[in-house]
Design a protein around this motif. Structure first.
Motif, PDB file in Angstrom:
ATOM      1  N   VAL A  33      11.583   7.305   0.156  1.00  0.00           N
ATOM      2  CA  VAL A  33      11.513   6.217   1.128  1.00  0.00           C
ATOM      3  C   VAL A  33      12.308   6.601   2.365  1.00  0.00           C
ATOM      4  O   VAL A  33      13.429   7.098   2.261  1.00  0.00           O
ATOM      5  N   CYS A  34      11.749   6.351   3.509  1.00  0.00           N
ATOM      6  CA  CYS A  34      12.442   6.561   4.775  1.00  0.00           C
ATOM      7  C   CYS A  34      13.579   5.541   4.876  1.00  0.00           C
ATOM      8  O   CYS A  34      13.429   4.394   4.446  1.00  0.00           O
ATOM      9  N   GLY A  35      14.702   5.941   5.437  1.00  0.00           N
ATOM     10  CA  GLY A  35      15.780   4.978   5.674  1.00  0.00           C
ATOM     11  C   GLY A  35      15.281   3.842   6.552  1.00  0.00           C
ATOM     12  O   GLY A  35      14.474   4.054   7.463  1.00  0.00           O
ATOM     13  N   ALA A  36      15.737   2.644   6.273  1.00  0.00           N
ATOM     14  CA  ALA A  36      15.235   1.466   6.986  1.00  0.00           C
ATOM     15  C   ALA A  36      15.465   1.558   8.495  1.00  0.00           C
ATOM     16  O   ALA A  36      14.582   1.223   9.283  1.00  0.00           O
ATOM     17  N   GLU A  37      16.635   2.013   8.903  1.00  0.00           N
ATOM     18  CA  GLU A  37      16.916   2.118  10.341  1.00  0.00           C
ATOM     19  C   GLU A  37      16.040   3.183  10.992  1.00  0.00           C
ATOM     20  O   GLU A  37      15.575   2.999  12.122  1.00  0.00           O
ATOM     21  N   ASP A  38      15.820   4.279  10.282  1.00  0.00           N
ATOM     22  CA  ASP A  38      14.948   5.333  10.810  1.00  0.00           C
ATOM     23  C   ASP A  38      13.512   4.816  10.945  1.00  0.00           C
ATOM     24  O   ASP A  38      12.837   5.080  11.942  1.00  0.00           O
ATOM     25  N   LEU A  78      14.244  -2.773   4.329  1.00  0.00           N
ATOM     26  CA  LEU A  78      13.128  -2.520   5.246  1.00  0.00           C
ATOM     27  C   LEU A  78      12.729  -3.791   5.986  1.00  0.00           C
ATOM     28  O   LEU A  78      12.571  -3.802   7.204  1.00  0.00           O
ATOM     29  N   MET A  79      12.568  -4.872   5.237  1.00  0.00           N
ATOM     30  CA  MET A  79      12.102  -6.117   5.843  1.00  0.00           C
ATOM     31  C   MET A  79      13.163  -6.812   6.696  1.00  0.00           C
ATOM     32  O   MET A  79      12.853  -7.726   7.445  1.00  0.00           O
ATOM     33  N   ALA A  80      14.418  -6.368   6.601  1.00  0.00           N
ATOM     34  CA  ALA A  80      15.474  -6.909   7.456  1.00  0.00           C
ATOM     35  C   ALA A  80      15.436  -6.304   8.851  1.00  0.00           C
ATOM     36  O   ALA A  80      16.106  -6.793   9.771  1.00  0.00           O
ATOM     37  N   GLN A  81      14.657  -5.245   9.028  1.00  0.00           N
ATOM     38  CA  GLN A  81      14.588  -4.563  10.325  1.00  0.00           C
ATOM     39  C   GLN A  81      13.729  -5.372  11.296  1.00  0.00           C
ATOM     40  O   GLN A  81      12.668  -5.875  10.929  1.00  0.00           O
ATOM     41  N   PRO A  82      14.168  -5.497  12.542  1.00  0.00           N
ATOM     42  CA  PRO A  82      13.473  -6.366  13.496  1.00  0.00           C
ATOM     43  C   PRO A  82      12.062  -5.932  13.883  1.00  0.00           C
ATOM     44  O   PRO A  82      11.241  -6.781  14.250  1.00  0.00           O
ATOM     45  N   ASP A  83      11.758  -4.644  13.785  1.00  0.00           N
ATOM     46  CA  ASP A  83      10.432  -4.199  14.227  1.00  0.00           C
ATOM     47  C   ASP A  83       9.491  -3.837  13.081  1.00  0.00           C
ATOM     48  O   ASP A  83       8.393  -3.358  13.318  1.00  0.00           O
ATOM     49  N   ILE A  84       9.910  -4.087  11.849  1.00  0.00           N
ATOM     50  CA  ILE A  84       9.038  -3.872  10.694  1.00  0.00           C
ATOM     51  C   ILE A  84       8.457  -5.222  10.306  1.00  0.00           C
ATOM     52  O   ILE A  84       9.178  -6.139   9.915  1.00  0.00           O
ATOM     53  N   ASP A  85       7.146  -5.356  10.435  1.00  0.00           N
ATOM     54  CA  ASP A  85       6.478  -6.642  10.229  1.00  0.00           C
ATOM     55  C   ASP A  85       5.941  -6.846   8.818  1.00  0.00           C
ATOM     56  O   ASP A  85       5.460  -7.925   8.493  1.00  0.00           O
ATOM     57  N   GLY A  86       6.000  -5.830   8.009  1.00  0.00           N
ATOM     58  CA  GLY A  86       5.480  -5.942   6.645  1.00  0.00           C
ATOM     59  C   GLY A  86       5.482  -4.580   5.995  1.00  0.00           C
ATOM     60  O   GLY A  86       5.856  -3.583   6.605  1.00  0.00           O
ATOM     61  N   CYS A  87       5.054  -4.558   4.741  1.00  0.00           N
ATOM     62  CA  CYS A  87       5.016  -3.310   3.992  1.00  0.00           C
ATOM     63  C   CYS A  87       3.631  -3.089   3.408  1.00  0.00           C
ATOM     64  O   CYS A  87       2.998  -4.023   2.923  1.00  0.00           O
ATOM     65  N   LEU A  88       3.202  -1.864   3.475  1.00  0.00           N
ATOM     66  CA  LEU A  88       1.963  -1.436   2.841  1.00  0.00           C
ATOM     67  C   LEU A  88       2.384  -0.798   1.524  1.00  0.00           C
ATOM     68  O   LEU A  88       2.941   0.287   1.500  1.00  0.00           O
ATOM     69  N   VAL A  89       2.162  -1.512   0.429  1.00  0.00           N
ATOM     70  CA  VAL A  89       2.686  -1.096  -0.871  1.00  0.00           C
ATOM     71  C   VAL A  89       1.655  -0.253  -1.601  1.00  0.00           C
ATOM     72  O   VAL A  89       0.493  -0.629  -1.713  1.00  0.00           O
ATOM     73  N   GLY A  90       2.097   0.877  -2.102  1.00  0.00           N
ATOM     74  CA  GLY A  90       1.213   1.786  -2.832  1.00  0.00           C
ATOM     75  C   GLY A  90       1.356   1.618  -4.332  1.00  0.00           C
ATOM     76  O   GLY A  90       1.050   0.576  -4.895  1.00  0.00           O
ATOM     77  N   GLY A  91       1.885   2.650  -4.988  1.00  0.00           N
ATOM     78  CA  GLY A  91       1.969   2.690  -6.442  1.00  0.00           C
ATOM     79  C   GLY A  91       2.722   1.528  -7.068  1.00  0.00           C
ATOM     80  O   GLY A  91       2.396   1.106  -8.181  1.00  0.00           O
ATOM     81  N   ALA A  92       3.729   1.000  -6.372  1.00  0.00           N
ATOM     82  CA  ALA A  92       4.492  -0.121  -6.929  1.00  0.00           C
ATOM     83  C   ALA A  92       3.624  -1.362  -7.100  1.00  0.00           C
ATOM     84  O   ALA A  92       3.960  -2.250  -7.877  1.00  0.00           O
ATOM     85  N   SER A  93       2.503  -1.423  -6.410  1.00  0.00           N
ATOM     86  CA  SER A  93       1.611  -2.583  -6.549  1.00  0.00           C
ATOM     87  C   SER A  93       0.866  -2.576  -7.873  1.00  0.00           C
ATOM     88  O   SER A  93       0.259  -3.571  -8.260  1.00  0.00           O
TER      89      SER A  93
END
Length: 108
Positions: A33-38, A78-93
């Motif tokens: 996983v990419c760091g949330a701030e990155d 990830l979702m606490a970041q101001p410019d991330i509007d959602g997540c595209l979930v792969g295998g965890a789904s």
């Protein structure tokens, strides 16, 4: 840049129907996983491209999702970041309890 090429022919008024997903190439299928701030910095950069192609309003209103091995452990940050509007979930789904935790993330 791929985003500019992908949006050729998409009118400003049609951008309200567009969702962009960012996933680092190195994260595909790796479980990393990419760091949330990155990740947020990349989303800010993508918005700057949208602003140059359209305008600031389109850049801010376009939904940009993060999609690199999102897990129950990473979703809150990830979702606490101001410019991330959602997540595209792969295998965890594919695992009900993991997906349930992801879709019920804790908003910070």
């Amino acid at each position: 840049m791929q985003l500019s090429k992908d949006l050729v022919g998409v009118a400003k008024e049609d951008m309200k129907n567009v969702v962009i997903a960012y996933e680092p190439v190195w994260a595909i299928g790796t479980g990393l996983v990419c760091g949330a701030e990155d990740a947020n910095e990349v989303h800010v950069f993508l918005r700057s491209i949208l602003a140059s192609l359209y305008d600031d309003e389109v850049a801010q209103e376009t939904r940009i999702q993060y999609g690199g091995s999102v897990t129950p452990d990473s979703v809150d940050e990830l979702m606490a970041q101001p410019d991330i509007d959602g997540c595209l979930v792969g295998g965890a789904s594919l695992v009900a309890d993991k997906f349930g935790r992801i879709i019920n993330f804790v908003k910070k």
